[in-house]
Enzyme design. Structure first.
Site, PDB file in Angstrom:
ATOM      1  N   SER A  99       0.617  -1.384  -0.035  1.00  0.00           N
ATOM      2  CA  SER A  99       0.112   0.117   0.018  1.00  0.00           C
ATOM      3  C   SER A  99       0.818   1.117   0.081  1.00  0.00           C
ATOM      4  O   SER A  99       1.611   1.400  -0.986  1.00  0.00           O
ATOM      5  CB  SER A  99      -0.938   0.003   1.309  1.00  0.00           C
ATOM      6  OG  SER A  99      -1.741   1.294   1.132  1.00  0.00           O
ATOM      7  N   ASP A 243      -3.477   6.544  -3.227  1.00  0.00           N
ATOM      8  CA  ASP A 243      -2.307   5.784  -2.436  1.00  0.00           C
ATOM      9  C   ASP A 243      -1.478   4.753  -3.405  1.00  0.00           C
ATOM     10  O   ASP A 243      -2.010   4.497  -4.413  1.00  0.00           O
ATOM     11  CB  ASP A 243      -2.990   5.348  -1.169  1.00  0.00           C
ATOM     12  CG  ASP A 243      -3.911   4.215  -1.231  1.00  0.00           C
ATOM     13  OD1 ASP A 243      -4.386   3.756  -2.246  1.00  0.00           O
ATOM     14  OD2 ASP A 243      -3.979   3.331  -0.145  1.00  0.00           O
ATOM     15  N   ASP A 245      -1.429   1.508  -3.736  1.00  0.00           N
ATOM     16  CA  ASP A 245      -2.241   0.378  -4.367  1.00  0.00           C
ATOM     17  C   ASP A 245      -3.553   0.723  -4.778  1.00  0.00           C
ATOM     18  O   ASP A 245      -4.384   0.019  -5.378  1.00  0.00           O
ATOM     19  CB  ASP A 245      -2.438  -0.783  -3.420  1.00  0.00           C
ATOM     20  CG  ASP A 245      -3.010  -0.385  -2.207  1.00  0.00           C
ATOM     21  OD1 ASP A 245      -3.040   0.668  -1.776  1.00  0.00           O
ATOM     22  OD2 ASP A 245      -3.600  -1.584  -1.495  1.00  0.00           O
ATOM     23  N   ASP A 247      -6.343   1.962  -3.789  1.00  0.00           N
ATOM     24  CA  ASP A 247      -7.707   1.415  -3.024  1.00  0.00           C
ATOM     25  C   ASP A 247      -8.304   2.625  -2.240  1.00  0.00           C
ATOM     26  O   ASP A 247      -9.415   2.536  -1.829  1.00  0.00           O
ATOM     27  CB  ASP A 247      -7.531   0.322  -2.357  1.00  0.00           C
ATOM     28  CG  ASP A 247      -6.512   0.514  -1.016  1.00  0.00           C
ATOM     29  OD1 ASP A 247      -5.928   1.273  -0.965  1.00  0.00           O
ATOM     30  OD2 ASP A 247      -6.877  -0.827  -0.303  1.00  0.00           O
TER      31      ASP A 247
END
Length: 454
Positions: A99, A243, A245, A247
């Protein structure tokens, strides 16, 4: 390697430094354990742009295939694109990402078929126990018939699915600056936005897991400074930051001012309730603004308050059949997306809401931003329980004050509230305060901090 799994298996995922804390052979054992615990005959795997991600993902896939499981590898993807694949293909899934963590980290977010979460209480503990046993006694014997590894492209299907959930066909043309932070938003945004009436100004779309421009963590105000400057400089209608990743999504208005994730939660909740004729449950965690349950009720819905953390939100989404859920960390969950979180779908809702009327975003979101909030303030403490007890002692019995223990301690009055909750991983207490005006919020915040830091 002599791995200490207690350091890398967290409450919701696997996360640690590569290769110091984990590596490809260990990833293969996680793949084998994931196959065993889910009892799947087939799974799907994807990864982000970190240098270590392709190798770790392939090792995990090989570990699962050696247990006789067929693996569909979707390659580079955002976390919500992996959730899409898990939902659309009805397969358990594994996403290789850390992440917003720095470049040397990597991790695995796992889910069961239909993007159902895998956390401490839903399989992650058993996966860890299996891997620990195999680290001591050696890997299990391969299955008599190994599974297959096949590749599949899902980006176009993922984009089409998202666009089917939000109608942007009639919106006015908008200019939007997107800061992908060298993360997976740079991979997904061009395809999702293709053909929409948007002028896209890309920032840091080059996939680079070393994050050369800034950390891919828009929750830290330092990481949206570039976006805040660029939006007014471009004369853009809004800015969106993802961010690492992709999500989570963060929004800034036409002036470059951040829009609270609670305001985004309220805006999307109102839109989702409008689609259902004002019927439905909306989940919000206990540190979102009081605006959220107010807006949900005003639009005919039923607000449900939960603990902080995506496993609690997803469990409550499934239990209550909720249509939407939001967290103040900018995770947004949709029933139409298998109860999973997707920043991209939230971003499309914001674009549709803004483009469906003539005013600027600052005016549109003002109705969803009714209170003064402190943001999250962390304090290092020697004894979390003792400090929480001191807060309880200070407020218990005061007239007009209520206390509850849903997640840490929440102290509420008619015109203000604050929550103090312990970190699960560090000696920290996290304070969030909100009041009807800035002066009251400052007084309550400082009063609570004085007790926490005494």
């Amino acid at each position: 390697m002599a791995a200490d799994l207690s350091q890398i298996v967290k409450a919701y995922d696997v996360r640690g430094v590569v290769p110091d804390q984990w590596d490809e052979p260990l990833a293969a054992l996680f793949g084998a354990a994931f196959a065993e615990v889910t009892e799947a005959t087939a799974i799907v795997a994807g990864h982000d742009m970190r240098p270590s991600s392709p190798g770790l993902s392939r090792a995990f896939a090989r570990g699962a295939a050696e247990r006789g499981v067929d693996v569909t590898e979707i390659g580079l993807c955002s976390t919500d694109q992996l959730y899409y694949a898990s939902g659309a293909l009805n397969l358990p899934g594994a996403m290789f990402t850390a992440s917003h963590n720095p470049a040397q980290y990597n991790g695995i977010k796992m889910c069961r078929a239909g993007a159902a979460p895998v956390g401490q209480d839903t399989g992650l503990t058993q996966i860890r126990e299996l891997v620990e046993r195999w680290l001591e006694s050696g890997a299990p014997e391969p299955a008599a018939e190994p599974g297959t590894l096949t590749t599949r492209e899902t980006l176009e299907d993922y984009a089409a699915h998202l666009r089917s959930l939000v109608d942007l066909s009639a919106v006015r043309p908008l200019k939007v600056v997107v800061d992908a932070g060298n993360g997976m938003g740079g991979h997904t945004v061009p395809t999702v936005f293709a053909g929409l009436p948007l002028t896209l100004v890309p920032m840091y779309f080059e996939l680079d897991g070393t994050f050369p421009n800034h950390e891919a963590n828009p929750l830290d105000p330092a990481n949206i400074v570039d976006l805040q400057k660029r939006v007014p400089a471009e004369g853009a209608d809004l800015g969106i930051a993802f961010d690492g990743d992709a999500d989570r999504c963060f929004v800034v208005d036409e002036n470059g001012d951040p829009v609270s994730p609670s305001a985004i939660t309220a805006l999307v909740a109102a839109r989702e309730l409008a689609r259902t004729g004002g019927k439905g449950t909306v989940i919000h965690n206990l540190i979102t603004s009081r605006t959220v349950p107010e807006v949900v009720k005003e639009n005919g819905g039923t607000p449900v308050r939960t603990r902080v953390g995506h496993s609690f939100i997803k469990a409550e989404m499934a239990r209550s059949g909720a249509i939407f859920g939001g967290e103040h960390s900018a995770h947004y969950y949709f029933k139409d997306f298998w109860n999973a979180d997707t920043g991209m779908l939230a971003a499309l809702h914001v674009l549709a809401a803004l483009g469906g009327q003539d005013g600027p975003l600052s005016a549109l979101t003002a109705q969803y931003d009714r209170y003064a909030g402190s943001g999250e303030i962390n304090s290092t403490v020697a004894d979390q329980a003792a400090r929480l007890a001191a807060i309880r002692a200070a407020y218990e019995g005061r007239p007009g004050i209520t206390l509850d223990d849903l997640d840490g301690l929440t102290v509420s009055a008619a015109d203000w509230w604050f929550n103090v909750r312990p970190s699960n991983t560090e000696p920290l207490l996290r304070l969030n305060a909100e009041a009807e005006d800035e002066a009251t919020m400052t007084r309550i915040r400082d009063e609570a901090l004085a007790i926490i830091r005494a």
